[in-house]
Design a protein around this motif. Structure first.
Motif, short mmCIF file in Angstrom:
data_model
loop_
_atom_site.label_atom_id
_atom_site.label_comp_id
_atom_site.label_asym_id
_atom_site.label_seq_id
_atom_site.Cartn_x
_atom_site.Cartn_y
_atom_site.Cartn_z
N GLY A 1 28.60 50.74 19.75
CA GLY A 1 27.30 51.40 19.92
C GLY A 1 26.14 50.53 19.49
N LEU A 2 26.30 49.19 19.61
CA LEU A 2 25.25 48.27 19.16
C LEU A 2 24.44 47.73 20.34
N ASP A 3 23.12 47.67 20.16
CA ASP A 3 22.25 46.97 21.10
C ASP A 3 22.74 45.52 21.11
N HIS A 4 22.88 44.91 22.30
CA HIS A 4 23.39 43.53 22.31
C HIS A 4 22.84 42.74 23.48
N LEU A 5 22.86 41.41 23.31
CA LEU A 5 22.43 40.51 24.38
C LEU A 5 23.47 39.43 24.59
N VAL A 6 23.89 39.30 25.85
CA VAL A 6 24.68 38.16 26.29
C VAL A 6 23.69 37.31 27.10
N ARG B 1 24.81 45.93 8.45
CA ARG B 1 24.04 47.00 9.10
C ARG B 1 23.03 46.47 10.12
N ALA B 2 23.52 45.63 11.03
CA ALA B 2 22.65 45.06 12.06
C ALA B 2 22.28 46.13 13.08
N ALA B 3 21.06 46.01 13.63
CA ALA B 3 20.64 46.92 14.70
C ALA B 3 21.08 46.37 16.05
N ALA B 4 21.34 45.05 16.09
CA ALA B 4 21.72 44.43 17.36
C ALA B 4 22.53 43.17 17.10
N VAL B 5 23.27 42.73 18.13
CA VAL B 5 24.05 41.49 18.05
C VAL B 5 23.79 40.66 19.30
N ALA B 6 23.88 39.33 19.15
CA ALA B 6 23.67 38.44 20.30
C ALA B 6 24.54 37.20 20.16
N LEU B 7 24.71 36.52 21.29
CA LEU B 7 25.44 35.25 21.31
C LEU B 7 24.44 34.13 21.51
N ARG C 1 32.00 36.23 26.62
CA ARG C 1 30.90 37.10 27.07
C ARG C 1 31.42 38.51 27.37
N GLN C 2 32.57 38.54 28.06
CA GLN C 2 33.13 39.83 28.46
C GLN C 2 33.61 40.62 27.23
N ARG C 3 34.37 39.98 26.36
CA ARG C 3 34.93 40.71 25.21
C ARG C 3 33.85 41.09 24.19
N PHE C 4 32.84 40.22 24.05
CA PHE C 4 31.73 40.50 23.12
C PHE C 4 30.94 41.72 23.61
N ALA C 5 30.60 41.73 24.90
CA ALA C 5 29.82 42.84 25.45
C ALA C 5 30.57 44.16 25.30
N THR D 1 35.85 39.39 16.65
CA THR D 1 36.17 40.19 15.46
C THR D 1 35.15 39.93 14.35
N LYS D 2 34.85 38.63 14.14
CA LYS D 2 33.99 38.29 12.99
C LYS D 2 32.53 38.66 13.21
N VAL D 3 32.02 38.48 14.42
CA VAL D 3 30.60 38.81 14.62
C VAL D 3 30.40 40.33 14.51
N LEU D 4 31.38 41.10 14.97
CA LEU D 4 31.24 42.56 14.83
C LEU D 4 31.44 43.02 13.39
N ARG D 5 32.34 42.32 12.69
CA ARG D 5 32.52 42.61 11.26
C ARG D 5 31.21 42.35 10.51
N ALA D 6 30.57 41.22 10.83
CA ALA D 6 29.31 40.86 10.18
C ALA D 6 28.23 41.90 10.47
N ALA D 7 28.16 42.33 11.72
CA ALA D 7 27.14 43.30 12.12
C ALA D 7 27.32 44.60 11.36
N LYS D 8 28.57 45.03 11.22
CA LYS D 8 28.86 46.28 10.54
C LYS D 8 28.55 46.17 9.05
N ARG D 9 29.04 45.08 8.46
CA ARG D 9 28.87 44.88 7.02
C ARG D 9 27.39 44.77 6.64
#
Ligand code: KG4
Ligand code: ZN
Length: 360
Positions: free
Chosen positions: A313-318, A285-291, A302-306, A275-283
């Motif tokens: 709709g975010l570019d992401h890396l696990v 305006r990140a182009a991508a998220v990673a762990l 890994r599963q829930r983050f992906a 919840t928090k990493v996606l909230r941060a990305a939205k707030r």
């Protein structure tokens, strides 16, 4: 385009893994070192010797035992990393009349256990002196951030990374390599620490994260509704209350099964992290998220983050699990960028157990 190739030997001994890696990077000649792009990197070797078995009988990492184990393992680990990269281990460069084709030697200089850090830092400096090449001191957390660039040098920027390990839990915004902002962090325990403490309380052994991860597969994540610490408050974390909630629940329900307790606790932690990493990305305006970090090896995270990143709709890396837990390849990746950007680290810069990530 003309390019220049740099090969770095990096050493990681900040906690309970002794690791050495040889990593090569190629960059265009004359490119401004302030350019934001991370270097294109090739991992030639990445050897990790875990001390888990040594510490398991004590139920956690014992600093003196860790330092001693690093001392014993470092030379064989460095030798193996050089051999895997097709280079000979020749500490003084005398055996073959030539030193190995290494352009710089790097080591994690903090944060971490001081005795453990000193083994890696002193060895890296000694090798750099013997081979007459630069020494590069690396921040361990910057190493975890650079693990992303090892696998995705092209990942979108700004990037938001959830760094979750045994000692740290933070959300970092990476505008470009070297430009970091900490958006949130834990007010008490680190996420990995919470996994380890709950596992210890349940008598499951050490380290707790992987054990809870495996046991959860046999349990019901919805069996017990544990509290989600600070879920509605901003981007900081609190895990201590969640750990206490497990302890209190077991006292009141002695018949609760370990798989259900593990799966339900893991679900609560993962809920908050995702919840928090996606909230941060939205707030932000990140182009991508990673762990990043050891807890990023957790299957459910890994599963829930992906899934959540894809839905947003975010570019992401696990990242691969080998680049989540402590490893020297990520330290070498950060060292490449630091060397190009800041130059060598002075030999008078010592290990620093509470080194902070330089932020803007
Ligand atoms: O990054 P790391 O290897 O070392 C530190 O810098 O702390 O992280 C170690 C932490 C430990 O707390 C361990 O229990 C946790 O990562 N961990 C996991 C998993 N694998 C390692 N936590 C949850 N699930 C896992 N699969
Ligand atoms: Zn780490």
């Amino acid at each position: 385009m003309e390019t220049t190739t740099t090969t770095i030997l990096a050493i990681e001994t900040s906690c309970d893994e002794t690791s050495a890696a040889v990593v090569r990077a190629e960059r265009p000649v004359g490119a401004g070192t302030r350019s934001g792009a991370p270097p294109r990197i090739e991992v030639l070797s990445n050897v990790v010797s875990s001390q888990v078995a040594v510490h398991a009988e004590f139920g956690g990492v014992v600093p003196e035992v860790a330092s001693r184990a690093h001392l014993e393992m470092l030379e064989p680990v460095v030798g193996q990393a050089l051999a895997d990269a097709g280079l000979a281990f020749d500490p003084l460069g005398t055996g073959t009349g030539r030193r190995p084709a290494i352009d710089a030697v790097a080591a994690t200089r903090g944060p971490g256990l001081i005795g453990a850090l000193l083994v890696g830092v002193s060895s890296a400096k000694a090798l750099a002196l013997a081979w007459d090449v630069p020494y590069v001191g690396v921040n361990h957390m910057e190493g975890h951030l650079f693990a992303t660039f090892l696998e995705r040098p092209d990942i979108g920027l700004p990037l938001v990374v959830l760094l979750v390990s045994g000692g740290h839990t933070m959300i970092v915004k990476v505008d470009e390599p070297g430009r970091y902002r900490i958006l949130g962090s834990t007010v008490d325990d680190a996420a990995g620490e919470a996994f380890d403490k709950v596992a210890r309380y349940l008598g499951l052994g050490y380290p707790g994260g992987p054990i809870i991860d495996a046991l959860s597969a046999e349990g019901d994540p919805a069996a017990i509704r544990f509290p989600r610490g600070m879920l509605d408050d901003g981007l900081d974390f609190s895990f201590s209350g969640m750990k206490t909630a497990v302890i209190n629940y077991v006292r009141r329900h002695p018949d609760a099964t370990n798989p259900d307790l593990a799966a339900s606790f893991q679900e609560a932690v993962v809920d908050v992290l995702v919840t928090k990493v996606l909230r941060a990305a939205k707030r932000h305006r990140a182009a991508a998220v990673a762990l990043g970090g050891g807890v990023a090896a957790n299957s459910r995270l890994r599963q829930r983050f992906a899934q959540a990143a894809a839905e947003a709709g975010l570019d992401h890396l696990v990242p691969s699990r080998a680049y989540c837990t402590d490893n020297a390849a990520m330290i070498a990746a950060a060292a490449h960028w630091r060397l190009a950007h800041d130059g060598a680290t002075g030999l008078d810069a010592g290990a620093d157990p509470s080194l902070r990530l330089a932020t803007i």
